[in-house]
Design a protein around this motif. Sequence first.
Motif, short mmCIF file in Angstrom:
data_model
loop_
_atom_site.label_atom_id
_atom_site.label_comp_id
_atom_site.label_asym_id
_atom_site.label_seq_id
_atom_site.Cartn_x
_atom_site.Cartn_y
_atom_site.Cartn_z
N GLU A 201 13.10 1.00 -18.57
CA GLU A 201 12.96 -0.32 -18.76
C GLU A 201 12.18 -0.40 -20.36
O GLU A 201 12.08 -1.02 -20.82
N LEU A 202 10.98 0.34 -19.78
CA LEU A 202 9.57 0.52 -20.77
C LEU A 202 10.25 0.80 -22.25
O LEU A 202 10.82 0.22 -23.06
N VAL A 203 11.18 2.08 -21.95
CA VAL A 203 11.61 2.67 -23.11
C VAL A 203 12.67 1.63 -23.40
O VAL A 203 13.20 1.57 -24.70
N GLY A 204 13.53 1.22 -22.60
CA GLY A 204 14.58 0.28 -23.20
C GLY A 204 14.32 -0.51 -24.12
O GLY A 204 14.65 -0.96 -24.92
N GLU A 205 12.82 -1.18 -23.78
CA GLU A 205 12.38 -2.29 -24.91
C GLU A 205 11.48 -1.67 -25.51
O GLU A 205 11.77 -2.60 -26.67
N ILE A 206 11.05 -0.67 -25.62
CA ILE A 206 10.50 0.19 -26.66
C ILE A 206 11.64 0.79 -28.00
O ILE A 206 11.40 -0.34 -29.67
N ALA A 207 12.86 0.70 -28.10
CA ALA A 207 14.17 0.68 -28.67
C ALA A 207 14.40 -0.52 -29.04
O ALA A 207 14.29 -0.45 -30.23
N LYS A 208 14.54 -1.65 -28.55
CA LYS A 208 14.54 -2.59 -28.98
C LYS A 208 13.73 -3.37 -29.69
O LYS A 208 13.80 -3.43 -31.35
N LEU A 209 12.63 -3.02 -29.94
CA LEU A 209 11.35 -2.86 -30.78
C LEU A 209 11.65 -2.22 -32.21
O LEU A 209 11.36 -2.69 -33.56
N ILE A 210 12.39 -1.54 -31.81
CA ILE A 210 12.60 -0.06 -33.44
C ILE A 210 14.13 0.14 -33.47
O ILE A 210 13.50 0.58 -34.96
N ASN A 211 14.30 -0.87 -33.28
CA ASN A 211 15.40 -1.09 -33.44
C ASN A 211 16.23 0.66 -33.63
O ASN A 211 17.28 0.43 -35.03
N VAL A 212 16.57 1.01 -32.14
CA VAL A 212 17.14 2.47 -31.71
C VAL A 212 18.19 1.82 -31.18
O VAL A 212 17.24 1.27 -30.06
N GLU A 213 18.76 2.32 -31.04
CA GLU A 213 19.67 2.80 -29.31
C GLU A 213 18.96 4.03 -28.96
O GLU A 213 18.94 5.03 -29.20
N ILE A 214 19.55 4.03 -27.42
CA ILE A 214 18.71 5.37 -27.01
C ILE A 214 20.02 5.55 -25.80
O ILE A 214 20.90 5.14 -25.35
N GLU A 215 20.13 6.76 -25.76
CA GLU A 215 20.84 7.26 -24.70
C GLU A 215 19.79 8.24 -23.24
O GLU A 215 19.25 9.09 -23.99
N ILE A 216 20.02 8.02 -21.85
CA ILE A 216 19.57 8.69 -21.02
C ILE A 216 20.41 9.49 -20.48
O ILE A 216 21.04 9.94 -20.67
N GLU A 217 18.98 11.24 -20.86
CA GLU A 217 19.68 12.17 -20.06
C GLU A 217 19.16 12.58 -18.64
O GLU A 217 17.54 13.38 -18.67
N ASP A 218 19.38 13.05 -17.96
CA ASP A 218 18.64 13.01 -16.86
C ASP A 218 18.82 15.08 -16.57
O ASP A 218 19.95 15.86 -16.49
N MET A 219 17.29 15.32 -16.38
CA MET A 219 17.44 17.06 -16.35
C MET A 219 16.09 17.52 -15.73
O MET A 219 15.23 16.17 -15.73
N ALA A 220 16.40 18.29 -14.89
CA ALA A 220 15.02 18.86 -14.48
C ALA A 220 13.80 19.00 -15.36
O ALA A 220 13.55 18.67 -16.27
N PHE A 221 12.89 18.65 -14.84
CA PHE A 221 11.71 18.57 -14.94
C PHE A 221 11.20 18.93 -15.79
O PHE A 221 10.65 18.82 -17.24
N ASP A 222 11.51 20.51 -15.37
CA ASP A 222 10.61 21.68 -16.64
C ASP A 222 12.05 22.20 -17.83
O ASP A 222 11.67 22.76 -18.11
#
Length: 244
Positions: free
Chosen positions: A55-76
């Motif tokens: 949600e935080l990155v979603g709010e940041i994206a709204k403020l800087i006017n970019v679309e985002i796509e979340i990619e789920d992957m292994a932490f390392d």
Amino acid sequence: MFKNNILKVIVSFAIVIVAVMSCKEESKKLYVGTNAEFEPFEYRESGNIVGFDIELVGEIAKLINVEIEIEDMAFDGLLPALQTKKIDLIIAGMTATEERKKNVNFSESYYKSQQAIVVNNDENGINAFDNLVGKDVGVVLGYTGDLIVSEISNVRVQRYNATSEAIMGLKAKKVQAVVLDYEPAKNYSAQNPELKLIETDSESEEYAIAIRKEDTQLLDDINKALATLKENGTYDALLNKYFK
Ligand code: GLN
């Protein structure tokens, strides 16, 4: 008349081109890497990736006017994916460590945490890091917990690929303890009545968003957006939603 029509055609073309260009500008897309196994920061709920970080990155994206796509992957795999440009930023409860700072930039911190120990309920000998000596201890590969436990001598470190696997190992008594960041550790012990949480006095860790070194404008935009969200109450509302 004929000339007039040509003019109209040219003008309409120009309008279409400008529209297409501005559209492209608006729909600039950033790929955000995460590892959705870290409740309440990022986790899956009915298949969807949700959580505080998301949600935080979603709010940041709204403020800087970019679309985002979340990619789920292994932490390392997150930092290598950032450096090879498969993703553009990382939000994954990632601690801004000095080691990681050699390769990437971090935003201002957005959360402070520390390490905790999870054990089975019937384990009475582990109450602090010192008690891990001589024990089999589960960590997740590349997490700060891995770094901290690996520094204690005479601990048999068992490295798992995912948090859920480490917790399964603990429940199956393949390891006697798991060291993990406090909030997910608290969640896992709350969700598994046979496990308990041991708080530690480990050093505090600052979670931040990781960005490629060269993307200085993006870093600046993210920091400004974070400051705005902290000022306008959005950040606090998210804290209240996810940390009760
Ligand atoms: N904070 C820990 C780290 O940065 C764990 C992060 C995570 O599991 N998502 O290594």
